[in-house]
Design a protein around this motif. Structure first.
Motif, mmCIF file in Angstrom:
data_model
loop_
_atom_site.group_PDB
_atom_site.id
_atom_site.type_symbol
_atom_site.label_atom_id
_atom_site.label_comp_id
_atom_site.label_asym_id
_atom_site.label_seq_id
_atom_site.Cartn_x
_atom_site.Cartn_y
_atom_site.Cartn_z
ATOM 1 N N GLU A 1 -2.227 -0.032 -4.191
ATOM 2 C CA GLU A 1 -1.028 -0.184 -3.355
ATOM 3 C C GLU A 1 0.149 0.571 -3.953
ATOM 4 O OE1 GLU A 1 1.559 -1.315 -0.331
ATOM 5 O OE2 GLU A 1 -0.631 -1.268 -0.427
ATOM 6 N N CYS A 2 0.253 0.583 -5.273
ATOM 7 C CA CYS A 2 1.300 1.386 -5.928
ATOM 8 C C CYS A 2 1.169 2.856 -5.545
ATOM 9 C CB CYS A 2 1.209 1.229 -7.441
ATOM 10 S SG CYS A 2 1.670 -0.381 -8.088
ATOM 11 N N ILE B 1 9.480 1.523 -9.096
ATOM 12 C CA ILE B 1 8.782 1.165 -7.859
ATOM 13 C C ILE B 1 7.430 0.541 -8.176
ATOM 14 C CG2 ILE B 1 7.660 2.123 -5.796
ATOM 15 C CD1 ILE B 1 10.002 4.189 -5.731
ATOM 16 N N ILE C 1 6.278 -3.371 -7.304
ATOM 17 C CA ILE C 1 5.104 -3.688 -6.479
ATOM 18 C C ILE C 1 4.188 -4.653 -7.221
ATOM 19 C CG2 ILE C 1 2.989 -2.732 -5.460
ATOM 20 C CD1 ILE C 1 4.659 -0.177 -4.892
ATOM 21 N N ARG D 1 -0.493 4.170 -2.963
ATOM 22 C CA ARG D 1 -0.263 4.351 -1.521
ATOM 23 C C ARG D 1 1.224 4.407 -1.203
ATOM 24 N NH1 ARG D 1 -4.899 0.846 -0.749
ATOM 25 N NH2 ARG D 1 -3.524 -0.975 -0.886
ATOM 26 N N THR D 2 1.990 3.563 -1.874
ATOM 27 C CA THR D 2 3.428 3.496 -1.605
ATOM 28 C C THR D 2 4.155 4.732 -2.091
ATOM 29 O OG1 THR D 2 3.384 1.081 -1.768
ATOM 30 C CG2 THR D 2 5.525 2.151 -2.033
#
Length: 248
Positions: free
Chosen positions: A22-23, A43, A47, A25-26
């Motif tokens: 997810e890190c 960031i 997350i 992807r973001t």
């Protein structure tokens, strides 16, 4: 000793791995000229905390950041900084999340704006090396089947394969057995068994595979100051074949 994981343990590792996924992807759409690697680092940490995880690297052997940020000629373990990334840079962001005592690890290389044809080719071939290595991570195969496929593909394009930094098993500890370099011979090395969980993380260089370490004791650079790229997944060996736990 290689620690074989149960299906339950693999699912626990997958949860940590998916926080890392997810890190990545973001951050992917946010990496543009002007962003700093310190911003990326914040960031990633935010997350992880959002999902109840924590950045395992922060405090590891005195390391101060949630990520390693390695730009251009830096192979690995670069420190995040307030220096803005520039058009044409490539940067690898590597991070490890800990969730409920289990670890997930993945690195990804990103283009910053428009990059050179050489940088594009290096990134493409490095990602192909990762994919080829994963394809060979079948139960009953040897670790040399994985590493030789990586070495042959990189060298066929005139690139180098870093020897001085290792891939590793992972679970409750970051560096479990097996530890290995991404070069080898097919049919040689450790036999892969169901329940193994480890990283495949080829570090591929534009020129020489020899490296130097900066005075900070962490930052690894290409000896000839040419480009390096890296892609890394945490995978599990299952009866059905390799599972990519950090799949994005």
């Amino acid at each position: 000793m290689v620690i074989l994981k149960s299906k339950y343990e693999i699912e626990a590792i997958r949860k940590a791995c998916q926080v890392v996924a997810e890190c990545h992807r973001t951050i992917a759409p946010l990496i543009k000229p002007g962003i700093t690697t310190n911003e990326i680092d914040r960031i990633f940490e935010d997350i992880m905390l959002k999902y109840g995880a924590k950045p395992y690297q922060k405090g590891y052997k005195g390391y101060q950041y949630a990520t390693c940020a390695s730009a251009n000629d830096v192979i690995a373990h670069g420190f995040p900084s307030n220096k803005p990334l520039e058009e044409g840079d490539i940067v690898t962001i590597d991070t490890v999340a800990e969730l409920d005592g289990w670890l997930g690890d993945s690195a990804w290389s990103y283009a910053v704006g428009q990059i050179s044809p050489t940088a594009e080719k290096l990134m493409r071939v490095t990602k192909e090396c990762l994919d080829l290595g994963i394809e060979q991570a079948q139960p009953g195969n040897r670790l040399g089947d994985v590493t030789s496929s990586i070495q042959q593909h990189a060298e066929s394009h005139g690139f180098g394969v870093v020897r001085d930094l290792l891939a590793h098993g992972i679970g409750r500890d970051l560096h479990e057995e097996p530890t290995y370099v991404h070069v080898g011979k097919p049919g040689k090395g450790l036999r892969l068994k169901e329940g193994m969980v480890f990283t495949i993380e080829p570090m591929i260089t534009e020129g020489t595979y020899f490296m130097t370490i900066d005075p900070d004791g962490w930052t690894a650079r290409t000896m000839d100051n040419k480009l390096a790229a890296q892609y890394e997944h945490t995978i599990a060996i299952t009866a059905e074949g390799p599972q990519i736990l950090t799949a994005q």
